[in-house]
Design an enzyme around this catalytic site. Structure first.
Site, PDB file in Angstrom:
ATOM      1  N   HIS A  72       0.839  -1.200   0.000  1.00  0.00           N
ATOM      2  CA  HIS A  72       0.000   0.000   0.000  1.00  0.00           C
ATOM      3  C   HIS A  72       0.869   1.243   0.000  1.00  0.00           C
ATOM      4  O   HIS A  72       1.766   1.379   0.815  1.00  0.00           O
ATOM      5  CB  HIS A  72      -0.907   0.019   1.248  1.00  0.00           C
ATOM      6  CG  HIS A  72      -2.145  -0.806   1.084  1.00  0.00           C
ATOM      7  ND1 HIS A  72      -3.268  -0.630   1.841  1.00  0.00           N
ATOM      8  CD2 HIS A  72      -2.431  -1.822   0.232  1.00  0.00           C
ATOM      9  CE1 HIS A  72      -4.203  -1.500   1.469  1.00  0.00           C
ATOM     10  NE2 HIS A  72      -3.706  -2.241   0.503  1.00  0.00           N
ATOM     11  N   TYR A 201      -9.040   5.420   8.266  1.00  0.00           N
ATOM     12  CA  TYR A 201      -9.163   5.719   9.702  1.00  0.00           C
ATOM     13  C   TYR A 201     -10.181   6.851   9.822  1.00  0.00           C
ATOM     14  O   TYR A 201      -9.936   7.951   9.316  1.00  0.00           O
ATOM     15  CB  TYR A 201      -7.827   6.187  10.282  1.00  0.00           C
ATOM     16  CG  TYR A 201      -6.766   5.102  10.362  1.00  0.00           C
ATOM     17  CD1 TYR A 201      -6.024   4.721   9.245  1.00  0.00           C
ATOM     18  CD2 TYR A 201      -6.485   4.471  11.574  1.00  0.00           C
ATOM     19  CE1 TYR A 201      -5.049   3.739   9.330  1.00  0.00           C
ATOM     20  CE2 TYR A 201      -5.502   3.489  11.665  1.00  0.00           C
ATOM     21  CZ  TYR A 201      -4.792   3.126  10.551  1.00  0.00           C
ATOM     22  OH  TYR A 201      -3.825   2.152  10.632  1.00  0.00           O
ATOM     23  N   PRO A 293      -3.755   0.367  19.003  1.00  0.00           N
ATOM     24  CA  PRO A 293      -3.545  -0.085  17.626  1.00  0.00           C
ATOM     25  C   PRO A 293      -3.712   0.986  16.547  1.00  0.00           C
ATOM     26  O   PRO A 293      -3.557   0.702  15.363  1.00  0.00           O
ATOM     27  CB  PRO A 293      -4.607  -1.182  17.463  1.00  0.00           C
ATOM     28  CG  PRO A 293      -5.670  -0.842  18.441  1.00  0.00           C
ATOM     29  CD  PRO A 293      -4.995  -0.180  19.596  1.00  0.00           C
ATOM     30  N   LYS A 297       1.309  -0.067  15.032  1.00  0.00           N
ATOM     31  CA  LYS A 297       2.724  -0.150  15.414  1.00  0.00           C
ATOM     32  C   LYS A 297       3.108  -1.363  16.254  1.00  0.00           C
ATOM     33  O   LYS A 297       4.298  -1.668  16.380  1.00  0.00           O
ATOM     34  CB  LYS A 297       3.123   1.135  16.183  1.00  0.00           C
ATOM     35  CG  LYS A 297       3.183   2.364  15.311  1.00  0.00           C
ATOM     36  CD  LYS A 297       4.384   2.334  14.381  1.00  0.00           C
ATOM     37  CE  LYS A 297       4.238   3.213  13.175  1.00  0.00           C
ATOM     38  NZ  LYS A 297       4.075   2.492  11.909  1.00  0.00           N
ATOM     39  N   TYR A 385       3.965   6.504   9.952  1.00  0.00           N
ATOM     40  CA  TYR A 385       3.149   5.350   9.559  1.00  0.00           C
ATOM     41  C   TYR A 385       3.990   4.299   8.819  1.00  0.00           C
ATOM     42  O   TYR A 385       3.834   3.099   9.065  1.00  0.00           O
ATOM     43  CB  TYR A 385       1.971   5.802   8.699  1.00  0.00           C
ATOM     44  CG  TYR A 385       0.880   4.757   8.624  1.00  0.00           C
ATOM     45  CD1 TYR A 385      -0.069   4.642   9.641  1.00  0.00           C
ATOM     46  CD2 TYR A 385       0.809   3.864   7.564  1.00  0.00           C
ATOM     47  CE1 TYR A 385      -1.059   3.673   9.603  1.00  0.00           C
ATOM     48  CE2 TYR A 385      -0.176   2.891   7.510  1.00  0.00           C
ATOM     49  CZ  TYR A 385      -1.105   2.800   8.529  1.00  0.00           C
ATOM     50  OH  TYR A 385      -2.081   1.828   8.491  1.00  0.00           O
TER      51      TYR A 385
HETATM   52  C1  PHB Z   1      -5.801  -4.477  11.141  1.00  0.00           C
HETATM   53  O1  PHB Z   1      -5.989  -4.683   9.942  1.00  0.00           O
HETATM   54  O2  PHB Z   1      -6.038  -5.343  12.001  1.00  0.00           O
HETATM   55  C2  PHB Z   1      -5.298  -3.154  11.577  1.00  0.00           C
HETATM   56  C3  PHB Z   1      -4.864  -2.249  10.631  1.00  0.00           C
HETATM   57  C4  PHB Z   1      -4.416  -1.004  11.028  1.00  0.00           C
HETATM   58  C5  PHB Z   1      -4.422  -0.661  12.349  1.00  0.00           C
HETATM   59  C6  PHB Z   1      -4.844  -1.560  13.312  1.00  0.00           C
HETATM   60  C7  PHB Z   1      -5.297  -2.820  12.918  1.00  0.00           C
HETATM   61  O3  PHB Z   1      -3.999   0.574  12.732  1.00  0.00           O
END
Ligand code: PHB
Ligand code: APR
Length: 394
Positions: A72, A201, A293, A297, A385
Site C-alpha cells: 500500500h 481511519y 492499535p 505499530k 506510519y
Molecule cells: C488491522 O488490519 O487489524 C489493523 C490495521 C491497522 C491498524 C490496526 C489494525 O492501525
C-alpha cells in the site's frame, strides 16, 4: 537440555528471533505455553512496515508475503463526511507498507522453523527463567508431567504482555509507564471485499472506525466501543449499521457486508517498561511494551526489538562483543518511545473521549483540519506510519 538462546514465547517476536538466529548458526529453543493451533487462531494486526518486511526477507520468509501481501502506498483519514488521502510513498521518498496479516506471518515463521529443524516446545507449562543475574541462567518448565531444565547463555522474553519474563525481574529494578484509554476496539473479520483500496481511519462524533483488510476478498473492520461492551450484544447487523454511520456516505454506500468470521473486543493501552533487560534476560515485543492499535505499530515494534537483539547476539557470538549487551534496552527504547508517541497521538486525535462538544473535541477537529491541510502535517503522519528508521547499536 542445553542451548545458546532460550526463547520464551512463540508469537511473532519469538519465532522471528529464532529463525534469524538459526540462520546465523546460533542455537535456540523456543518454549510456548499454548499449542501451535491456538497461537494461529488469534486474529491480530495486519500492516507491516518496510523494516519488518526487510527483516522477514532476511529470515527467508518472504515467498508467500510477496505473493499474497498487498503493498500500500497510501492511507486515508476520514472526518466531516470527507476523505483525505495520505500519499505515503510521495511524502516519504517512496516508502510504503505491506498489508499482510500477523496470523500469516506467524504461519510462515512456523513453517520455516519446522523446515530448519529448530526445536519449539509447545504446551510447555510453568515456564520460569532463573539465575538471570549469573552467567549461567536457565529456564525450567513442565512437559508431559515432568520438570525439564534448559541451560542457556541468554534468555529472550518474547512472551507478550501477560508473560512470565517481565514479572521475573525484581520489583524496584524496572519501572512501568502506562496509560489506559476509556474505550476498546470491537473488530470484525469477514470474507467480503474491502470497501476501499486503502485503509480508512475515520473520526466521527459516534466514535472512531477503521476499515482495514487482509486480502482482496477478506476485510477487517473496527469500531470504538465502551470498555464494558459485550461482543454478544453486537450482532453482525448491528456492527454493519454502526460502521455505516461512522464513515463518509460514499464509503457506507460502497460497503459490502456479510457474515462475520470472528468478532472480538480489545482494550486500548499504552505501556512501556524500562529497562527492557535484566542480567541475561532481554524483553522483546509485547513483553516490554504495548501501543494502542491506531498507528498499526504493535507488531512492527516487536520486529524492531527483534532486529536489535538479533544483531546484538550475532556480534556477541561472532565477534565477542559482550560490551554491547548493556546497550540493548536504550537502543530499543529510543524507537519505542517515538512509536508510543505516534500511537497515542493518533488515538487522541481520532477517538471520541467525551459526550460533549467540549474544548477537547474542538482541539481534535482543529488538529485534523491542520494536519490534513499542511504538507508538514501529512509528512509527519506518513513518515511515522511507514516506520521510523531502525536504531543502530554502534
Ligand atoms: C488491522 O488490519 O487489524 C489493523 C490495521 C491497522 C491498524 C490496526 C489494525 O492501525
Ligand atoms: N510461557 C511460555 N509462553 C508464554 C507465556 C509463558 N509464561 N506467556 C505467554 N506466552 C506466549 C503466548 O502464548 C504467545 O504465544 O508468548 C507468546 C507472545 O506472543 P504475542 O503476545 O503475540 O507477543 P509478540 O510475539 O511480542 O508479538 C508482537 O505485537 O501488538 C502486538 O499484535 C501484535 O501480538 C503482536 C505483538
Amino acid at each position: 537440555m542445553k542451548t545458546q538462546v532460550a526463547i520464551i514465547g512463540a508469537g511473532p517476536s519469538g519465532l522471528l528471533l529464532g529463525q534469524l538466529l538459526s540462520r546465523q548458526g546460533i542455537d535456540n529453543v523456543i518454549l510456548e505455553r499454548k499449542s501451535g493451533e491456538y497461537v494461529l487462531s488469534r486474529i491480530r494486526a495486519g500492516v507491516l512496515e518496510q523494516g519488518m518486511v526487510d527483516l522477514l526477507r532476511e529470515a527467508g520468509v518472504d515467498e508467500r508475503m510477496d505473493a499474497e501481501g498487498l503493498p500500500h502506498e497510501g492511507v486515508e483519514l476520514a472526518f466531516d463526511n470527507r476523505r483525505v488521502r495520505i500519499d505515503l510513498a510521495a511524502l516519504t521518498g517512496g516508502k510504503r507498507v505491506m498489508v499482510y496479516g500477523q496470523t500469516e506471518v506467524t504461519r510462515d515463521l512456523m513453517a520455516a522453523r519446522e523446515a530448519s529443524g529448530g526445536t519449539t516446545i509447545y504446551e510447555a507449562g510453568d515456564v520460569q527463567p532463573r539465575d538471570l543475574e549469573s552467567d549461567r541462567p536457565y529456564v525450567t518448565f513442565e512437559k508431559d508431567g515432568e520438570t525439564v531444565r534448559l541451560d542457556c547463555d541468554y534468555v529472550a522474553g518474547c512472551d507478550g504482555y501477560h508473560g512470565v519474563s517481565r514479572r521475573s525481574i525484581p520489583e524496584g529494578r524496572i519501572k512501568a509507564f502506562e496509560r489506559v484509554y476509556p474505550f476498546g476496539w470491537l473488530g470484525l473479520l469477514s470474507d467480503t471485499p474491502p470497501v476501499a483500496d486503502e485503509l480508512i481511519y475515520a473520526r466521527h462524533e459516534r466514535g472512531f472506525a477503521l476499515c482495514s483488510m487482509r486480502s482482496e476478498t477478506r476485510s477487517r473492520y473496527y469500531l470504538q466501543v465502551p470498555l464494558d461492551e459485550k461482543v454478544e450484544d453486537w450482532s453482525d447487523e448491528r456492527f454493519w449499521e454502526e460502521l455505516k454511520r461512522r464513515v463518509p456516505d460514499e464509503v457506507a454506500e460502497a460497503l459490502v457486508t456479510g457474515p462475520s468470521l470472528e468478532k472480538s473486543i480489545a482494550p486500548l493501552r499504552s505501556f512501556v517498561v524500562e529497562p527492557m533487560q535484566h542480567g541475561r534476560l532481554f524483553l522483546v515485543g509485547d513483553a516490554a511494551h504495548i501501543v494502542p492499535p491506531t498507528g498499526a505499530k504493535g507488531l512492527n515494534l516487536a520486529a524492531s526489538d527483534v532486529n536489535t537483539l538479533y544483531r546484538l547476539l550475532v556480534k556477541v557470538y561472532q565477534e565477542g562483543r559482550t560490551d554491547l549487551i548493556p546497550r540493548y534496552s536504550e537502543t530499543c527504547l529510543k524507537r519505542i518511545w517515538k512509536a508510543e508517541r505516534f500511537s497515542w497521538w493518533m488515538t487522541s486525535m481520532l477517538h471520541k473521549f467525551s459526550e460533549e462538544e467540549d474544548f477537547g473535541t474542538r482541539m481534535q477537529q482543529a488538529e485534523l483540519d491542520y494536519v490534513t491541510g499542511s504538507e508538514a502535517g501529512l509528512t509527519t503522519i506518513a513518515e511515522n506510519y511507514v516506520g521510523l528508521p531502525y536504531e543502530s547499536l554502534e
